[in-house]
Design a protein around this motif. Structure first.
Motif, PDB file in Angstrom:
ATOM      1  N   ARG A 106      32.117  29.595  32.431  1.00 31.51           N
ATOM      2  CA  ARG A 106      33.068  30.411  33.199  1.00 31.51           C
ATOM      3  C   ARG A 106      33.526  31.659  32.450  1.00 31.51           C
ATOM      4  O   ARG A 106      33.614  32.747  33.020  1.00 31.51           O
TER       5      ARG A 106
ATOM      6  N   ARG B  24      36.137  35.010  41.341  1.00 32.39           N
ATOM      7  CA  ARG B  24      37.094  34.038  41.874  1.00 32.39           C
ATOM      8  C   ARG B  24      36.645  32.586  41.654  1.00 32.39           C
ATOM      9  O   ARG B  24      37.435  31.724  41.274  1.00 32.39           O
ATOM     10  N   GLU B  25      35.373  32.339  41.922  1.00 27.73           N
ATOM     11  CA  GLU B  25      34.874  30.963  41.975  1.00 27.73           C
ATOM     12  C   GLU B  25      34.093  30.533  40.735  1.00 27.73           C
ATOM     13  O   GLU B  25      33.936  29.338  40.476  1.00 27.73           O
TER      14      GLU B  25
ATOM     15  N   ILE C 193      33.025  37.219  44.370  1.00 25.83           N
ATOM     16  CA  ILE C 193      32.977  35.759  44.539  1.00 25.83           C
ATOM     17  C   ILE C 193      32.868  35.081  43.174  1.00 25.83           C
ATOM     18  O   ILE C 193      33.549  34.084  42.897  1.00 25.83           O
TER      19      ILE C 193
END
Length: 284
Positions: free
Chosen positions: A136, A78-79, A75
């Motif tokens: 990120r 991806r996020e 997760i």
């Protein structure tokens, strides 16, 4: 308790594991009123040390599922972040890793953590800081590293190394705890502390919190509960301050290595602990 030579350790009923979970959940909560026991009793025979480590090992092996952690990492890849429920699950998994890390340092005869285990816990912490602060690129890098560390051969090796712990003697464990408090005493002689010096002090407190959290889960006593709660108050205050340091460093507001005065409340609590801790007491 089974023999250590075949790496088998005692296991515990669900209520004991739950008691430890509840203690760990509040190991950074600051009680409004909490005081040290009178006197502080440092006595801990080797059989109690073995049961403490066995409970920490069971707490980790029962509470950490490799597939669950890999799912959370997917997760994040991806996020870049986790939903609140997933953040809580990650927090609980990391707490179990950290608790076993403290145990590996406390009860091992050399007071050293197996490198792979130590590296895994460190990366989990860096990853949490990264997704909390919206970085990120750092999230992706730490996820990839952690996925590598969770490949099945390394997972098996990490568990095998943890179970192979060689227990310290009661006298060695006593000497180690006293040496840790002396480190705090020496650090408190400084007016200003860098982020690294502050973090060292917090790690000492965190290890002691974990010891008393485990003890009070095995054999509830007023002494152990009071030690746990007093240390938890310091741990919580230092944890909040350390989070601020990380955020300030990430934003460029203040470098992590910059020395600064220790918060007055934290200093007062630490000085009282050091003053009351029986450093000259001998093992019984």
């Amino acid at each position: 308790m089974t023999a250590r030579r075949d790496s088998l350790w005692e296991t515990f009923p669900p209520e004991t594991l739950h008691a430890l979970f509840e203690a760990v959940e509040v190991d950074d909560v600051v009680d409004p009123e909490v005081s040290l026991p009178e006197p502080i009793d440092l006595h801990c025979p080797r059989d109690d040390m073995a049961r403490c480590f066995a409970l920490c090992l069971h707490f980790w092996s029962e509470g950490v599922r490799r597939d669950d952690l890999l799912r959370l990492l997917g997760i994040l890849l991806r996020e870049g972040d986790l939903a609140p429920a997933e953040r809580l699950q990650y927090k609980h998994i990391r707490a179990k890793y950290k608790h076993l890390r403290f145990a590996l340092v406390l009860y091992d005869g050399h007071h050293r953590i197996p490198r792979l285990f130590s590296f895994t816990v460190a990366i989990m912490g860096h990853l949490q800081d990264a997704f909390r602060n919206g970085r990120r690129a750092a999230v992706i890098g730490h996820v990839l590293l952690l996925r590598l560390l969770l490949t099945r051969p390394l997972w098996v090796l990490v568990e095998r190394r943890a179970r192979a712990l060689r227990l310290d003697s009661a006298d060695g464990f006593l000497a180690y705890r006293k040496a840790e408090i002396r480190r705090l005493k020496k650090a408190l002689e400084q007016e200003n502390l860098t982020g690294h010096e502050f973090h060292m002090m917090r790690k000492v407190i965190s290890r002691h919190v974990s010891f008393y959290d485990t003890l009070r889960s095995l054999r509830p006593s007023e002494h152990d509960v009071r030690m746990s709660r007093y240390l938890s108050a310091i741990n919580g205050l230092m944890g909040s301050r350390h989070d601020e340091m990380i955020e300030q460093a990430a934003s460029g507001q203040r470098a992590y290595g910059t020395a600064a005065p220790l918060d007055a409340d934290i200093r007062r609590r630490l000085e009282w602990l050091v003053a009351r801790y029986p450093l000259e007491e001998r093992s019984r």
